[in-house]
Design a protein around this motif. Sequence first.
Motif, PDB file in Angstrom:
ATOM      1  N   TYR A  41      11.495  14.912  -6.444  1.00 50.97           N
ATOM      2  CA  TYR A  41      11.941  14.510  -5.105  1.00 50.97           C
ATOM      3  C   TYR A  41      10.862  13.615  -4.520  1.00 50.97           C
ATOM      4  O   TYR A  41       9.761  14.076  -4.299  1.00 50.97           O
ATOM      5  CB  TYR A  41      12.160  15.742  -4.213  1.00 50.97           C
ATOM      6  N   PRO A  42      11.035  12.351  -4.370  1.00 47.91           N
ATOM      7  CA  PRO A  42      12.281  11.599  -4.386  1.00 47.91           C
ATOM      8  C   PRO A  42      12.493  10.728  -5.628  1.00 47.91           C
ATOM      9  O   PRO A  42      13.530  10.085  -5.756  1.00 47.91           O
ATOM     10  CB  PRO A  42      12.107  10.691  -3.177  1.00 47.91           C
ATOM     11  N   LEU A  43      11.539  10.634  -6.536  1.00 48.45           N
ATOM     12  CA  LEU A  43      11.604   9.601  -7.574  1.00 48.45           C
ATOM     13  C   LEU A  43      12.421   9.952  -8.803  1.00 48.45           C
ATOM     14  O   LEU A  43      12.835   9.070  -9.541  1.00 48.45           O
ATOM     15  CB  LEU A  43      10.179   9.219  -8.013  1.00 48.45           C
ATOM     16  N   ARG A  44      12.596  11.242  -9.086  1.00 48.70           N
ATOM     17  CA  ARG A  44      13.321  11.695 -10.278  1.00 48.70           C
ATOM     18  C   ARG A  44      12.605  11.319 -11.570  1.00 48.70           C
ATOM     19  O   ARG A  44      13.197  11.221 -12.625  1.00 48.70           O
ATOM     20  CB  ARG A  44      14.761  11.149 -10.336  1.00 48.70           C
ATOM     21  N   ARG A  45      11.278  11.149 -11.479  1.00 52.86           N
ATOM     22  CA  ARG A  45      10.460  10.823 -12.650  1.00 52.86           C
ATOM     23  C   ARG A  45       8.998  11.084 -12.319  1.00 52.86           C
ATOM     24  O   ARG A  45       8.638  11.223 -11.150  1.00 52.86           O
ATOM     25  CB  ARG A  45      10.626   9.362 -13.053  1.00 52.86           C
ATOM     26  N   GLY A  46       8.161  11.152 -13.328  1.00 47.31           N
ATOM     27  CA  GLY A  46       6.732  11.312 -13.112  1.00 47.31           C
ATOM     28  C   GLY A  46       6.056   9.976 -12.845  1.00 47.31           C
ATOM     29  O   GLY A  46       6.665   8.911 -12.975  1.00 47.31           O
ATOM     30  N   TYR A  47       4.795  10.061 -12.466  1.00 50.35           N
ATOM     31  CA  TYR A  47       3.972   8.868 -12.230  1.00 50.35           C
ATOM     32  C   TYR A  47       3.291   8.432 -13.524  1.00 50.35           C
ATOM     33  O   TYR A  47       2.912   9.268 -14.352  1.00 50.35           O
ATOM     34  CB  TYR A  47       2.870   9.215 -11.236  1.00 50.35           C
ATOM     35  N   SER A  48       3.080   7.142 -13.651  1.00 44.92           N
ATOM     36  CA  SER A  48       2.256   6.602 -14.727  1.00 44.92           C
ATOM     37  C   SER A  48       0.787   6.721 -14.313  1.00 44.92           C
ATOM     38  O   SER A  48       0.470   6.969 -13.145  1.00 44.92           O
ATOM     39  CB  SER A  48       2.599   5.130 -14.970  1.00 44.92           C
ATOM     40  N   ASP A  49      -0.113   6.526 -15.262  1.00 48.32           N
ATOM     41  CA  ASP A  49      -1.542   6.518 -14.931  1.00 48.32           C
ATOM     42  C   ASP A  49      -1.849   5.442 -13.894  1.00 48.32           C
ATOM     43  O   ASP A  49      -2.658   5.660 -12.985  1.00 48.32           O
ATOM     44  CB  ASP A  49      -2.385   6.290 -16.185  1.00 48.32           C
ATOM     45  N   THR A  50      -1.203   4.292 -14.009  1.00 45.00           N
ATOM     46  CA  THR A  50      -1.426   3.197 -13.054  1.00 45.00           C
ATOM     47  C   THR A  50      -1.001   3.617 -11.651  1.00 45.00           C
ATOM     48  O   THR A  50      -1.695   3.342 -10.668  1.00 45.00           O
ATOM     49  CB  THR A  50      -0.649   1.938 -13.495  1.00 45.00           C
ATOM     50  N   GLU A  51       0.130   4.317 -11.551  1.00 48.83           N
ATOM     51  CA  GLU A  51       0.597   4.781 -10.246  1.00 48.83           C
ATOM     52  C   GLU A  51      -0.336   5.844  -9.674  1.00 48.83           C
ATOM     53  O   GLU A  51      -0.573   5.881  -8.470  1.00 48.83           O
ATOM     54  CB  GLU A  51       2.023   5.326 -10.358  1.00 48.83           C
ATOM     55  N   THR A  52      -0.866   6.709 -10.537  1.00 44.67           N
ATOM     56  CA  THR A  52      -1.798   7.727 -10.055  1.00 44.67           C
ATOM     57  C   THR A  52      -3.080   7.084  -9.558  1.00 44.67           C
ATOM     58  O   THR A  52      -3.620   7.471  -8.517  1.00 44.67           O
ATOM     59  CB  THR A  52      -2.093   8.767 -11.156  1.00 44.67           C
ATOM     60  N   ARG A  53      -3.582   6.076 -10.269  1.00 45.27           N
ATOM     61  CA  ARG A  53      -4.780   5.371  -9.804  1.00 45.27           C
ATOM     62  C   ARG A  53      -4.515   4.716  -8.455  1.00 45.27           C
ATOM     63  O   ARG A  53      -5.330   4.800  -7.534  1.00 45.27           O
ATOM     64  CB  ARG A  53      -5.234   4.331 -10.836  1.00 45.27           C
ATOM     65  N   ALA A  54      -3.360   4.079  -8.300  1.00 48.61           N
ATOM     66  CA  ALA A  54      -3.007   3.449  -7.018  1.00 48.61           C
ATOM     67  C   ALA A  54      -2.880   4.507  -5.915  1.00 48.61           C
ATOM     68  O   ALA A  54      -3.284   4.264  -4.771  1.00 48.61           O
ATOM     69  CB  ALA A  54      -1.709   2.661  -7.165  1.00 48.61           C
ATOM     70  N   PHE A  55      -2.317   5.681  -6.254  1.00 47.05           N
ATOM     71  CA  PHE A  55      -2.226   6.783  -5.291  1.00 47.05           C
ATOM     72  C   PHE A  55      -3.615   7.184  -4.816  1.00 47.05           C
ATOM     73  O   PHE A  55      -3.857   7.323  -3.613  1.00 47.05           O
ATOM     74  CB  PHE A  55      -1.508   7.980  -5.942  1.00 47.05           C
ATOM     75  N   LEU A  56      -4.546   7.381  -5.749  1.00 49.57           N
ATOM     76  CA  LEU A  56      -5.918   7.754  -5.369  1.00 49.57           C
ATOM     77  C   LEU A  56      -6.571   6.672  -4.511  1.00 49.57           C
ATOM     78  O   LEU A  56      -7.291   6.982  -3.560  1.00 49.57           O
ATOM     79  CB  LEU A  56      -6.766   8.014  -6.613  1.00 49.57           C
ATOM     80  N   GLU A  57      -6.305   5.415  -4.814  1.00 48.15           N
ATOM     81  CA  GLU A  57      -6.853   4.323  -3.999  1.00 48.15           C
ATOM     82  C   GLU A  57      -6.282   4.374  -2.586  1.00 48.15           C
ATOM     83  O   GLU A  57      -7.018   4.205  -1.606  1.00 48.15           O
ATOM     84  CB  GLU A  57      -6.566   2.977  -4.673  1.00 48.15           C
ATOM     85  N   ARG A  58      -4.971   4.601  -2.463  1.00 43.82           N
ATOM     86  CA  ARG A  58      -4.353   4.706  -1.121  1.00 43.82           C
ATOM     87  C   ARG A  58      -4.932   5.874  -0.345  1.00 43.82           C
ATOM     88  O   ARG A  58      -5.187   5.771   0.866  1.00 43.82           O
ATOM     89  CB  ARG A  58      -2.828   4.862  -1.242  1.00 43.82           C
ATOM     90  N   VAL A  59      -5.138   7.001  -1.009  1.00 47.14           N
ATOM     91  CA  VAL A  59      -5.706   8.174  -0.345  1.00 47.14           C
ATOM     92  C   VAL A  59      -7.106   7.859   0.174  1.00 47.14           C
ATOM     93  O   VAL A  59      -7.450   8.214   1.309  1.00 47.14           O
ATOM     94  CB  VAL A  59      -5.712   9.392  -1.289  1.00 47.14           C
ATOM     95  N   GLN A  60      -7.909   7.160  -0.621  1.00 47.29           N
ATOM     96  CA  GLN A  60      -9.263   6.823  -0.175  1.00 47.29           C
ATOM     97  C   GLN A  60      -9.224   5.900   1.044  1.00 47.29           C
ATOM     98  O   GLN A  60     -10.041   6.043   1.958  1.00 47.29           O
ATOM     99  CB  GLN A  60     -10.062   6.179  -1.324  1.00 47.29           C
ATOM    100  N   VAL A  61      -8.268   4.973   1.075  1.00 49.30           N
ATOM    101  CA  VAL A  61      -8.109   4.091   2.241  1.00 49.30           C
ATOM    102  C   VAL A  61      -7.712   4.920   3.459  1.00 49.30           C
ATOM    103  O   VAL A  61      -8.247   4.732   4.554  1.00 49.30           O
ATOM    104  CB  VAL A  61      -7.072   2.979   1.956  1.00 49.30           C
ATOM    105  N   ARG A  62      -6.802   5.871   3.258  1.00 47.40           N
ATOM    106  CA  ARG A  62      -6.404   6.738   4.379  1.00 47.40           C
ATOM    107  C   ARG A  62      -7.590   7.543   4.887  1.00 47.40           C
ATOM    108  O   ARG A  62      -7.731   7.743   6.089  1.00 47.40           O
ATOM    109  CB  ARG A  62      -5.265   7.670   3.969  1.00 47.40           C
ATOM    110  N   TYR A  63      -8.436   8.026   3.968  1.00 51.65           N
ATOM    111  CA  TYR A  63      -9.620   8.777   4.396  1.00 51.65           C
ATOM    112  C   TYR A  63     -10.499   7.915   5.301  1.00 51.65           C
ATOM    113  O   TYR A  63     -11.096   8.416   6.251  1.00 51.65           O
ATOM    114  CB  TYR A  63     -10.454   9.235   3.199  1.00 51.65           C
ATOM    115  N   ALA A  64     -10.577   6.640   5.011  1.00 47.36           N
ATOM    116  CA  ALA A  64     -11.437   5.744   5.784  1.00 47.36           C
ATOM    117  C   ALA A  64     -10.811   5.337   7.123  1.00 47.36           C
ATOM    118  O   ALA A  64     -11.531   5.109   8.093  1.00 47.36           O
ATOM    119  CB  ALA A  64     -11.757   4.487   4.969  1.00 47.36           C
ATOM    120  N   LYS A  65      -9.480   5.269   7.182  1.00 44.96           N
ATOM    121  CA  LYS A  65      -8.831   4.670   8.348  1.00 44.96           C
ATOM    122  C   LYS A  65      -8.016   5.623   9.215  1.00 44.96           C
ATOM    123  O   LYS A  65      -7.748   5.331  10.373  1.00 44.96           O
ATOM    124  CB  LYS A  65      -7.889   3.553   7.896  1.00 44.96           C
ATOM    125  N   GLU A  66      -7.547   6.735   8.647  1.00 48.64           N
ATOM    126  CA  GLU A  66      -6.611   7.574   9.364  1.00 48.64           C
ATOM    127  C   GLU A  66      -7.195   8.950   9.653  1.00 48.64           C
ATOM    128  O   GLU A  66      -8.132   9.388   9.004  1.00 48.64           O
ATOM    129  CB  GLU A  66      -5.302   7.701   8.570  1.00 48.64           C
TER     130      GLU A  66
END
Length: 187
Positions: free
Chosen positions: A36-61
């Motif tokens: 929910y919602p993707l109906r599939r798992g993440y690739s390694d590339t998507e997980t790396r991008a997820f971690l990058e987004r989280v780090q940006v959120r830590y800095a800004k939000e």
Amino acid sequence: MRPPTLETPRLTLRPLTFDDFDELASLQAEESFWKYPLRRGYSDTETRAFLERVQVRYAKERFAMSAVVVREGNLLAGWAGLAAPTFLPEVLPAVEVGWRLGTAFRGHGYATEAGRAWIDYGFGEGGLNEIVSIYEPENVASGAVMARLGFSFAKETAHPERGEQLHVMKLGRDDWLASRARGADAG
């Protein structure tokens, strides 16, 4: 602003780091992790991008997702926390509590334990007046966790891009305080 590290009876909730990549990539690759919602798992590339987004959120939000670590064994179970549900603009401004756990970590009460810790933090130190939680109705397990945490139905809507039906649940500060008082009375 990095989120705090919270301790519960069985869990450590701490900021995610790039050192978590291997364990997180394994969890997020599970189809059920992102059913929910993707109906599939993440690739390694998507997980790396997820971690990058989280780090940006830590800095800004003010709020962002954090690692859920089972202290017995020091195992990364997934992530949970508070964040703005930007995917659903109609509910903004809002703060959502959410969680995702790997298959091996479901059914042990970890989502409820982590969710409760973040709700307590959000209403306590975070000073929030309301917290939402959003799920697809067919995700019965998440709906059950929300019920255990005291959320009530607020509205039905649809994902603006994918069209899936969503239930928006809410928990107000007064209901949270009343629930805590009932818990104290029972103990």
